[in-house]
Design a protein around this motif. Structure first.
Motif, short mmCIF file in Angstrom:
data_model
loop_
_atom_site.label_atom_id
_atom_site.label_comp_id
_atom_site.label_asym_id
_atom_site.label_seq_id
_atom_site.Cartn_x
_atom_site.Cartn_y
_atom_site.Cartn_z
N MET A 46 0.83 -1.20 0.00
CA MET A 46 0.00 0.00 0.00
C MET A 46 0.87 1.25 0.00
SD MET A 46 -3.19 0.81 2.55
CE MET A 46 -2.12 0.85 3.99
N SER A 47 0.41 2.28 -0.71
CA SER A 47 1.14 3.54 -0.76
C SER A 47 1.05 4.24 0.60
CB SER A 47 0.56 4.44 -1.85
OG SER A 47 -0.82 4.68 -1.61
N GLY A 48 2.07 5.04 0.89
CA GLY A 48 2.14 5.75 2.16
C GLY A 48 2.51 4.88 3.34
N THR A 49 3.08 3.71 3.09
CA THR A 49 3.45 2.79 4.16
C THR A 49 4.85 2.24 3.93
OG1 THR A 49 2.52 0.86 3.03
CG2 THR A 49 1.06 2.08 4.51
N GLU A 50 5.43 1.73 5.00
CA GLU A 50 6.66 0.94 4.92
C GLU A 50 6.27 -0.51 5.15
OE1 GLU A 50 11.02 0.35 7.12
OE2 GLU A 50 9.77 2.10 7.55
N THR A 51 6.44 -1.32 4.12
CA THR A 51 6.04 -2.72 4.14
C THR A 51 7.29 -3.59 4.31
OG1 THR A 51 4.17 -2.25 2.67
CG2 THR A 51 4.84 -4.54 2.89
N SER A 52 7.32 -4.38 5.39
CA SER A 52 8.43 -5.29 5.67
C SER A 52 7.97 -6.71 5.39
CB SER A 52 8.90 -5.17 7.12
OG SER A 52 9.39 -3.86 7.36
N ILE A 53 8.75 -7.43 4.61
CA ILE A 53 8.41 -8.79 4.18
C ILE A 53 9.53 -9.73 4.62
CG2 ILE A 53 7.87 -10.27 2.23
CD1 ILE A 53 6.95 -7.79 0.72
N GLY A 54 9.24 -10.54 5.64
CA GLY A 54 10.18 -11.58 6.06
C GLY A 54 9.94 -12.86 5.29
N TRP B 66 4.49 5.47 6.61
CA TRP B 66 5.81 6.03 6.27
C TRP B 66 5.62 7.09 5.20
CZ3 TRP B 66 8.95 6.69 2.03
CH2 TRP B 66 10.27 7.03 2.31
N PRO B 67 6.27 8.22 5.32
CA PRO B 67 7.03 8.66 6.52
C PRO B 67 6.10 9.17 7.62
CG PRO B 67 7.11 10.33 4.82
CD PRO B 67 6.35 9.19 4.23
N SER B 68 6.62 9.28 8.80
CA SER B 68 5.82 9.81 9.92
C SER B 68 5.58 11.31 9.73
CB SER B 68 6.56 9.55 11.24
OG SER B 68 7.79 10.25 11.28
N GLU B 69 4.65 11.83 10.46
CA GLU B 69 4.33 13.25 10.32
C GLU B 69 5.52 14.12 10.72
OE1 GLU B 69 0.85 14.17 12.50
OE2 GLU B 69 -0.48 12.93 11.25
N ALA B 70 6.33 13.69 11.64
CA ALA B 70 7.48 14.48 12.08
C ALA B 70 8.58 14.53 11.04
CB ALA B 70 8.02 13.93 13.41
N SER B 71 8.74 13.44 10.26
CA SER B 71 9.84 13.38 9.28
C SER B 71 9.35 13.54 7.85
CB SER B 71 10.58 12.05 9.42
OG SER B 71 9.68 10.96 9.22
N THR C 95 7.69 17.77 -4.55
CA THR C 95 6.92 17.26 -5.71
C THR C 95 6.37 15.87 -5.47
OG1 THR C 95 8.96 16.42 -6.70
CG2 THR C 95 8.27 18.64 -7.33
N LEU C 96 6.58 15.33 -4.29
CA LEU C 96 6.08 14.00 -3.93
C LEU C 96 5.05 14.13 -2.82
CD1 LEU C 96 9.45 12.02 -3.89
CD2 LEU C 96 7.75 12.04 -5.71
N SER C 97 4.24 13.10 -2.70
CA SER C 97 3.25 13.09 -1.63
C SER C 97 3.13 11.67 -1.08
CB SER C 97 1.89 13.57 -2.16
OG SER C 97 1.37 12.66 -3.12
N LYS D 111 7.65 2.26 0.63
CA LYS D 111 8.95 1.78 1.07
C LYS D 111 8.84 0.28 1.34
CE LYS D 111 12.73 2.47 4.33
NZ LYS D 111 13.23 3.20 5.53
N LEU D 112 9.80 -0.48 0.79
CA LEU D 112 9.79 -1.94 0.90
C LEU D 112 11.06 -2.44 1.57
CD1 LEU D 112 8.49 -2.93 -2.68
CD2 LEU D 112 7.16 -2.80 -0.57
N ASN D 113 10.91 -3.40 2.48
CA ASN D 113 12.03 -4.11 3.09
C ASN D 113 11.80 -5.61 2.89
OD1 ASN D 113 13.14 -1.68 4.14
ND2 ASN D 113 11.73 -1.79 5.88
#
Length: 637
Positions: A338-346, A463-468, A487-489, A495-497
């Motif tokens: 999903m967009s706007g997230t950091e997805t970690s795949i083990g 991702w990213p958090s509101e602070a960063s 220019t990005l939103s 983000k993928l791991n």
């Protein structure tokens, strides 16, 4: 020479005649065999002989029954599955990433202009309580609509449902076979359906949907497929998202990577897809350690603002983990990030090793599968997914005379389009819903004997958090566009791991449940338990069978010899001719034997001539007197 001596010895044995009878051979066997039962049959009294004969016959029957059970079980080719766990450094899997939207709308808008206008008009007709005027649809290009229109089915009267054409007030619907003109239809009893026709509209069927959303999405996808099938693949690649545009950042372990480390592949459903560590031109990359720090880290820009509005309703990245040199079936086996997230795949690895024939119908490389693999042109390994889709494309070409856009095309064939093949949608719909077609392809295709599956554990966070968010988007915008403005939103960033959870891998291996050792052990155990026998007893039994056959052969040869002798004697009705008669018949051709029965020798049958004629004695011949005197004078001289 040894074979010749053996044959000569066999011939002498046949000429000597039988040495003993069947009864003598059977008595000898029962007296000398190591099996317990037959000995008691000939050694005991009459009553015990009968008892031991019945017991021996009963236990022999049980042994043969048990042997049949074990042999049938062995020939069923059952397998047992064993699970083993290993630990070693493993190759990192191939990673395929695609954008959910196959094309950028700004680049395909000119191709979809008429279709989009038609789609907007369809939505207005579905949502409007009253039908629009004729001027609302006068400027529409109804060429696509005429081939595969959407209709409203009014089921307020279930016994007589009414079919309403959406554009019946503007287009002559009666020519298309609609039983009623368009009109207002609201409520749960009014359903949107797709009308599929062939043979110039003489044969039609309706594909029903429970929701208008599903109906218009399927209809738009079908019409877009009809348009894109006529565009060359090189042009379609240019209309998709480039790797430089999609991949913003890449890191594998401690080594930096970029979009140049990805292999491009055009997928009909998702446009341009990019594969990391595919292993086609380079060696597969190993993973040094488990954990996030030693895996693949990606930041993707989906460009959601340029999605095709009616073609793609899902925002995100589609990804798949698979083996090296295997074709990625992203639509069937992939997952969304999903967009706007950091997805970690083990990742955990399962290796499957199946037994081949005769234990299963798996194939090592697909060479024994009677389906031409259309994905072989990608230089990829065999998979059952590739076989099933190749089989469907073959059926599509055979029944519809054209190939579907979503599957590779054999040489010399064309993709389906309403312009060249007006009935292809109807044919495709019937073929896709045919159980016989599915069963045929499933029966022809085989699983791969060796397969690797990647089990994924997925976790997500914003991702990213509101602070960063501010500084991360500033940096990424400057790297991509060399712009100081953002220019990005969050809507277009993923983000993928991807990493190994651990280096333990499981091997699921099939082995023969019943091997030849198991079979011999059970056969010998049953024979020893019920009959007290062993392998030597079987050899003795085989010996007596051979002796029985040998006696039978000798008797047949002797019977054949005696039969030939009787036939030779039957040729003479009376007593055989004397030697004098045979000599006279040989020397005097006018001689006829004096036989009491003139019918003994038919006219067609000649007298037998001895193999060696008798000597020609002159003293037995009658000669003139002058010849005898001349011979005497010659002797005196």
């Amino acid at each position: 020479m040894q074979v010749k001596k053996y044959l000569v010895r066999c011939l002498h044995r046949l000429q000597k005649g039988p040495g003993y009878t069947y009864k003598e051979l059977l008595v000898w066997y029962c007296d000398n065999t190591n099996t317990h039962g037959p000995k008691r049959i000939i050694c005991e009294g009459p009553k015990k002989k009968a008892m031991w004969f019945v017991l021996t016959l009963l236990f022999a029957s049980i042994v043969f029954w048990q042997w049949g059970v074990f042999i049938r079980t062995y020939l069923s080719w059952e397998v047992s599955v064993s699970l083993s766990i290993g630990f070693k450094t493993m190759d990192f899997p191939a990673v395929t990433i695609c954008n959910a939207s196959p094309f950028q709308y700004s680049k395909v808008k000119h191709l979809l202009k008429d279709l989009d206008q038609l789609m907007e008009a369809v939505l207005e007709r579905i949502l409007a309580p009253e039908p629009a005027g004729a001027n609302a649809t006068r400027a529409l290009n109804l060429t696509l609509w005429n081939h595969t229109p959407l209709v409203l089915i009014d089921e307020r009267n279930p016994r007589r449902p009414v079919v309403l054409d959406l554009f019946a007030d503007n287009h002559n619907a009666s020519a298309r076979g609609s039983p009623a003109p368009g009109g207002a239809c609201n409520g749960p009893r009014c359903k949107v359906a797709m009308r599929l026709c062939c043979h110039n509209g003489t044969v039609c069927t309706y594909r029903n949907f429970t929701s208008a959303t599903q109906a218009v999405t399927e209809w738009y996808t079908l019409q877009a497929t009809n348009i894109f099938s006529q565009v060359p693949t090189q042009e379609l690649v240019k209309m998709g998202y480039s790797s430089e545009q999609l991949i913003l950042a890449c890191l594998f372990g401690a080594e930096p990577c970029s979009y140049r480390n990805f292999t491009s592949l055009f997928h009909p459903d998702y446009g341009n897809c990019y594969i990391f560590n595919w292993g086609m031109a380079e060696q597969a990359l190993p993973s040094s350690n488990p954990g996030v720090e030693f895996g693949l880290k990606l930041i993707l820009d989906l460009g959601q603002e340029d999605y095709v509005p009616f073609l793609t309703s899902t925002a995100g990245a589609r990804l798949l983990l698979h083996e090296q040199r295997s074709y990625p079936f992203v639509k069937e086996e992939g997952i969304y990030a999903m967009s706007g997230t950091e997805t970690s795949i083990g990742v955990l690895v399962d290796k499957l090793e199946r037994k081949g024939k005769p234990y299963s119908q798996c194939t090592a490389n697909g060479s024994d599968v009677p389906v031409h693999n259309l994905y072989r042109g990608y230089n990829t390994s065999y998979s059952i997914q590739a076989c099933i889709r190749s089989c469907f494309q073959e059926h599509m070409i055979r029944n519809c005379s054209c190939g579907h856009y979503l599957y590779p095309l054999p040489p010399g064939e064309k993709y389906c389009s309403s312009r060249d093949f007006p009935d292809w949608v109807y044919c495709y719909s019937q073929l896709r819903r045919s159980p016989a077609q599915r069963e045929t392809c499933i029966g022809m295709c085989k699983e791969s004997c060796n397969d690797t599956q990647y089990k994924m554990t997925i976790s997500m966070a914003d991702w990213p958090s509101e602070a960063s968010e501010d500084w991360i988007f500033h940096v990424l915008s400057q790297e991509r566009d060399q712009s100081t403005n953002i220019t990005l939103s969050r809507k277009g960033i993923v983000k993928l791991n991807i990493y190994f959870q651990e280096f333990n891998y499981r091997t699921i291996e099939e082995s023969a449940a019943n091997n030849i050792v198991w079979l011999l052990s059970n056969l010998g155990g049953q024979f020893g338990f019920w009959m007290g026998g062993s392998v030597l007893c079987l050899i003795e039994f085989a010996e007596i069978v051979i002796d029985f056959l040998w006696i039978t052969v000798i008797r047949l040869v002797a019977f054949s010899k005696s039969l030939r002798q009787r036939r030779a004697q039957a040729r003479y009705a009376g007593p055989p001719p004397t030697v004098a008669e045979l000599v006279e018949a040989h020397t005097n051709f006018a001689f006829h034997p004096d036989t009491a029965n003139p019918e003994a020798y038919p006219h067609e049958q000649t007298l037998p001539i001895p193999g060696t004629p008798p000597p020609n004695y002159d003293s037995l011949r009658l000669q003139p007197l002058d010849i005898i005197e001349s011979d005497s004078e010659g002797d005196a001289i």
